[in-house]
Design an enzyme around this catalytic site. Structure first.
Site, PDB file in Angstrom:
ATOM      1  N   ALA A   1      27.151   7.253  49.820  1.00  0.00           N
ATOM      2  CA  ALA A   1      28.336   7.790  50.490  1.00  0.00           C
ATOM      3  C   ALA A   1      29.021   8.810  49.602  1.00  0.00           C
ATOM      4  CB  ALA A   1      29.313   6.662  50.792  1.00  0.00           C
ATOM      5  N   GLY A   2      29.633   9.785  50.225  1.00  0.00           N
ATOM      6  CA  GLY A   2      30.423  10.744  49.466  1.00  0.00           C
ATOM      7  C   GLY A   2      31.684  11.022  50.242  1.00  0.00           C
ATOM      8  N   HIS A   3      32.772  10.431  49.831  1.00  0.00           N
ATOM      9  CA  HIS A   3      34.032  10.620  50.548  1.00  0.00           C
ATOM     10  C   HIS A   3      34.884  11.652  49.815  1.00  0.00           C
ATOM     11  CE1 HIS A   3      34.024   6.519  52.795  1.00  0.00           C
ATOM     12  NE2 HIS A   3      32.992   7.270  53.067  1.00  0.00           N
ATOM     13  N   THR A   4      35.247  12.691  50.528  1.00  0.00           N
ATOM     14  CA  THR A   4      36.037  13.758  49.914  1.00  0.00           C
ATOM     15  C   THR A   4      37.424  13.757  50.538  1.00  0.00           C
ATOM     16  OG1 THR A   4      34.006  15.030  49.997  1.00  0.00           O
ATOM     17  CG2 THR A   4      35.991  16.231  49.373  1.00  0.00           C
TER      18      THR A   4
ATOM     19  N   THR B   1      27.085  14.266  48.108  1.00  0.00           N
ATOM     20  CA  THR B   1      26.321  13.429  47.182  1.00  0.00           C
ATOM     21  C   THR B   1      25.134  14.189  46.610  1.00  0.00           C
ATOM     22  OG1 THR B   1      27.004  11.501  48.437  1.00  0.00           O
ATOM     23  CG2 THR B   1      25.111  11.197  46.999  1.00  0.00           C
TER      24      THR B   1
ATOM     25  N   ASP C   1      29.228  11.998  57.110  1.00  0.00           N
ATOM     26  CA  ASP C   1      29.964  13.232  56.793  1.00  0.00           C
ATOM     27  C   ASP C   1      30.936  13.659  57.897  1.00  0.00           C
ATOM     28  OD1 ASP C   1      28.412  13.359  54.465  1.00  0.00           O
ATOM     29  OD2 ASP C   1      26.816  14.395  55.533  1.00  0.00           O
ATOM     30  N   GLU C   2      31.528  12.704  58.575  1.00  0.00           N
ATOM     31  CA  GLU C   2      32.449  13.025  59.673  1.00  0.00           C
ATOM     32  C   GLU C   2      33.855  13.341  59.178  1.00  0.00           C
ATOM     33  OE1 GLU C   2      30.781  10.172  59.435  1.00  0.00           O
ATOM     34  OE2 GLU C   2      29.458   9.933  61.159  1.00  0.00           O
TER      35      GLU C   2
ATOM     36  N   LYS D   1      35.454  10.798  57.283  1.00  0.00           N
ATOM     37  CA  LYS D   1      36.065   9.451  57.298  1.00  0.00           C
ATOM     38  C   LYS D   1      37.066   9.287  56.156  1.00  0.00           C
ATOM     39  CE  LYS D   1      31.912   7.780  56.809  1.00  0.00           C
ATOM     40  NZ  LYS D   1      31.063   8.962  57.043  1.00  0.00           N
ATOM     41  N   GLY D   2      36.707   9.882  55.005  1.00  0.00           N
ATOM     42  CA  GLY D   2      37.551   9.725  53.817  1.00  0.00           C
ATOM     43  C   GLY D   2      38.974  10.180  54.081  1.00  0.00           C
TER      44      GLY D   2
ATOM     45  N   GLN E   1      28.718   6.301  55.732  1.00  0.00           N
ATOM     46  CA  GLN E   1      27.686   6.848  56.624  1.00  0.00           C
ATOM     47  C   GLN E   1      28.195   6.908  58.071  1.00  0.00           C
ATOM     48  OE1 GLN E   1      26.209   4.106  54.336  1.00  0.00           O
ATOM     49  NE2 GLN E   1      26.285   5.836  52.963  1.00  0.00           N
TER      50      GLN E   1
ATOM     51  N   ARG F   1      22.766  19.075  49.332  1.00  0.00           N
ATOM     52  CA  ARG F   1      21.820  19.664  50.301  1.00  0.00           C
ATOM     53  C   ARG F   1      22.570  20.341  51.449  1.00  0.00           C
ATOM     54  NH1 ARG F   1      18.157  14.594  51.933  1.00  0.00           N
ATOM     55  NH2 ARG F   1      20.124  13.522  51.610  1.00  0.00           N
ATOM     56  N   PRO F   2      22.034  21.492  51.965  1.00  0.00           N
ATOM     57  CA  PRO F   2      22.648  22.067  53.168  1.00  0.00           C
ATOM     58  C   PRO F   2      22.473  21.086  54.320  1.00  0.00           C
ATOM     59  CG  PRO F   2      20.771  23.403  52.423  1.00  0.00           C
ATOM     60  CD  PRO F   2      20.868  22.231  51.500  1.00  0.00           C
TER      61      PRO F   2
ATOM     62  N   SER G   1      42.673  15.745  63.055  1.00  0.00           N
ATOM     63  CA  SER G   1      42.809  16.361  61.739  1.00  0.00           C
ATOM     64  C   SER G   1      42.887  17.867  61.947  1.00  0.00           C
ATOM     65  CB  SER G   1      41.597  15.994  60.882  1.00  0.00           C
ATOM     66  OG  SER G   1      41.537  16.828  59.755  1.00  0.00           O
TER      67      SER G   1
HETATM   68  P1  IMO Z   1      28.809   9.530  53.951  1.00  0.00           P
HETATM   69  O1  IMO Z   1      29.492   8.266  53.605  1.00  0.00           O
HETATM   70  C1  IMO Z   1      25.313  11.733  55.271  1.00  0.00           C
HETATM   71  C2  IMO Z   1      21.403   9.748  55.007  1.00  0.00           C
HETATM   72  C3  IMO Z   1      20.416  10.406  54.074  1.00  0.00           C
HETATM   73  C4  IMO Z   1      19.103  10.011  54.718  1.00  0.00           C
HETATM   74  C5  IMO Z   1      19.381   8.605  55.228  1.00  0.00           C
HETATM   75  C6  IMO Z   1      18.898   7.499  54.309  1.00  0.00           C
HETATM   76  O2  IMO Z   1      29.106  10.698  53.082  1.00  0.00           O
HETATM   77  O3  IMO Z   1      28.984   9.850  55.403  1.00  0.00           O
HETATM   78  P2  IMO Z   1      19.813   6.547  52.000  1.00  0.00           P
HETATM   79  O4  IMO Z   1      19.984   7.220  50.667  1.00  0.00           O
HETATM   80  O5  IMO Z   1      21.068   5.973  52.555  1.00  0.00           O
HETATM   81  O6  IMO Z   1      18.692   5.546  51.995  1.00  0.00           O
HETATM   82  O7  IMO Z   1      19.329   7.738  52.977  1.00  0.00           O
HETATM   83  O8  IMO Z   1      20.785   8.511  55.363  1.00  0.00           O
HETATM   84  N1  IMO Z   1      22.719   9.430  54.400  1.00  0.00           N
HETATM   85  C7  IMO Z   1      23.844  10.134  54.599  1.00  0.00           C
HETATM   86  N2  IMO Z   1      24.058  11.280  55.262  1.00  0.00           N
HETATM   87  N3  IMO Z   1      26.359  11.119  54.696  1.00  0.00           N
HETATM   88  C8  IMO Z   1      26.196   9.939  54.067  1.00  0.00           C
HETATM   89  O9  IMO Z   1      27.230   9.211  53.650  1.00  0.00           O
HETATM   90  C9  IMO Z   1      24.872   9.417  53.949  1.00  0.00           C
HETATM   91  N4  IMO Z   1      24.340   8.344  53.357  1.00  0.00           N
HETATM   92  C10 IMO Z   1      23.026   8.348  53.653  1.00  0.00           C
HETATM   93  O10 IMO Z   1      20.587  11.800  54.050  1.00  0.00           O
HETATM   94  O11 IMO Z   1      18.846  10.815  55.837  1.00  0.00           O
HETATM   95 MG    MG Z   2      27.939  12.339  52.827  1.00  0.00          MG
END
Ligand code: IMO
Ligand code: MG
Length: 423
Positions: free
Chosen positions: A45-48, A298, A19-20, A22-23, A222, A301-302, A402
């Site tokens: 992953a959730g890229h916004t 994704t 969640d840095e 990256k997207g 991630q 969650r807070p 950014s």
């Molecule tokens: P983006 O790409 C933040 C965290 C989960 C959990 C751990 C393992 O948006 O940065 P998993 O479902 O991968 O087996 O969960 O990793 N996690 C992320 N946290 N952003 C993500 O992706 C994440 N993908 C997995 O919360 O602690």
């Molecule tokens: Mg994420």
């Protein structure tokens, strides 16, 4: 810092726990490349990214897919969830779907993977707090050599004749007998019918693009603190989000990548369980979470929040063989006179300036906080004192800043191509 002006291949990685932003960085850099390549992870992953004021969220597809004329490659290191992938594909223009290429070696996340994960998380004494997208069990199947790959489901007759038998075996072994077999057949058929033209040998494709002088942008999902080997195990994801994952995740030699950009927020967040040495709590945390909109893309969650952690960043810089930082979300701290930054830790009364290697030690850390110079409104000029301090403390320069959510809110200090064209 001297950056070559015409770099062929660049990699963007997350330096924290995901969640840095990256997207957004990938989206900005993708204006100048021929293909964007994901190499690990899946729908966790959730890229916004904001284009104008429209919010786009992608889970599997690399951000570059929203740019005209470039290929969006899903590498062999990924695990793909059929329905989620189809949902994403159907949310973008058909012209963009034609530019997607999916590795025939990428693995498929099946309903029984999600069922197994849910059971494990519910029963575990120490749950990980995963995204419940079946990521861990899908990688378990891969490394257990019983996984189903995209190339398999594209074989005529495989889904009808082979898949049900295989799945019956797998799910029985895992104690979720028969879970979702009909569902798996149905969704794999949908996937085959919609995306068979996109499935190919992506290793060969990348090789060809490289030899034609085309530019590739590799995109980690991630963050490296969640790396299966080098993150805060067992509170990690099941792949290698660090730069080191590019080789096995694509078949492309990492030696050819000239520049690794690491994305870090000006503070830190983590979702799920596990150590987070710079974490803050209470009202201070609530205010930062709210200001930064720190709720999962994704899972909703807070997110846990904390300060920028310099020893953790130095570790991340070393692990990723980092060339420069992309600093994001500094605008969240606009107007703060000083910025709290963790520059070391205390462990059993002893002062540490390095991120510990042992998880036991990471859990017992008490952060040492320094106040760094703040800024009024984020821009290259007013951020200079902070950016210099960061460079001094880590040895790594900031190449991209950014300044807001939107694609056009960015400063590029060291362009990746002819000066000025990206900014
Ligand atoms: P983006 O790409 C933040 C965290 C989960 C959990 C751990 C393992 O948006 O940065 P998993 O479902 O991968 O087996 O969960 O990793 N996690 C992320 N946290 N952003 C993500 O992706 C994440 N993908 C997995 O919360 O602690
Ligand atoms: Mg994420």
């Amino acid at each position: 810092m001297e950056l070559e002006k015409s770099m062929q291949h660049v990699c963007v990685v997350g330096l924290n726990w995901g969640d840095e932003g990256k997207g957004k960085i990938v989206d900005v850099l993708a204006t100048d490349v021929d293909a964007v390549v994901r190499y690990q992870g899946g729908a966790n992953a959730g890229h916004t990214v904001y284009i104008g004021d429209v919010r786009h969220v992608l889970h599997h597809l690399p951000m570059g897919v929203l740019h005209q004329g470039i290929l969006a490659v899903l590498g062999n290191g990924m695990v793909l969830e059929p329905l989620k992938l189809l949902e994403e594909v159907n949310s973008i223009p058909e012209e963009a779907v034609q530019r997607i290429r999916i590795s025939d070696r990428a693995h498929v996340v099946l309903p029984y993977h999600c069922a197994v994960e849910k059971l494990h998380e519910e029963r575990a004494e120490r749950p990980i707090g995963t995204t419940l997208r079946g990521i861990g069990p899908a990688y378990q199947a891969k490394y257990g050599r019983i996984g189903i790959r995209m190339g398999d489901i594209m074989e005529p007759g495989f889904i009808e004749d082979v898949l049900p038998k295989r799945l019956a075996e797998h799910s029985e072994m895992l104690g979720v007998a028969g879970e979702g077999i009909d569902e798996a057949v149905r969704i794999c058929t949908q996937l085959r019918d919609r995306l068979s033209q996109q499935v190919t040998d992506t290793r060969r494709l990348l090789q060809r693009l490289d030899s034609e002088g085309k530019k590739l942008l590799f995109e980690g999902a991630q963050g490296c603190m969640l790396d299966i080997d080098f993150g805060t195990y067992p509170f990690v994801t099941s792949s290698s989000p660090s730069f080191l994952g590019v080789g096995p995740g694509t078949g492309f030699s990492p030696r050819k990548i000239e520049h690794v950009v690491g994305v870090t927020k000006a503070y830190c967040t983590r979702v799920g369980e596990g150590p987070f040495p710079s974490e803050i709590h209470g009202e201070e945390a609530d205010a930062l979470r709210k200001a930064g909109g720190e709720f999962g893309t994704t899972t909703g969650r807070p997110r846990r929040v904390g300060w920028l952690d310099i020893p953790a960043l130095c570790f991340a810089a070393e692990l990723n063989d980092l060339d420069s930082f992309a600093l994001t979300k500094a605008d969240v701290l606009d107007g703060w006179e000083t910025i709290p930054v963790v520059t070391g830790y205390r462990l059993d009364g002893e002062l540490l300036d390095k991120f510990p290697d042992s998880l036991t030690d990471v859990q017992g850390l008490e952060p040492v906080i320094e106040q760094w110079p703040g800024w009024g409104k984020v821009d290259a000029q007013s951020m200079q004192p902070f950016i210099e301090r960061l460079h001094q403390a880590t040895g790594i320069p900031v190449s991209i800043l950014s300044t807001g959510k939107r694609r056009d809110e960015v400063c590029i200090f060291e362009p990746f191509k002819a000066e000025g064209e990206l900014a």
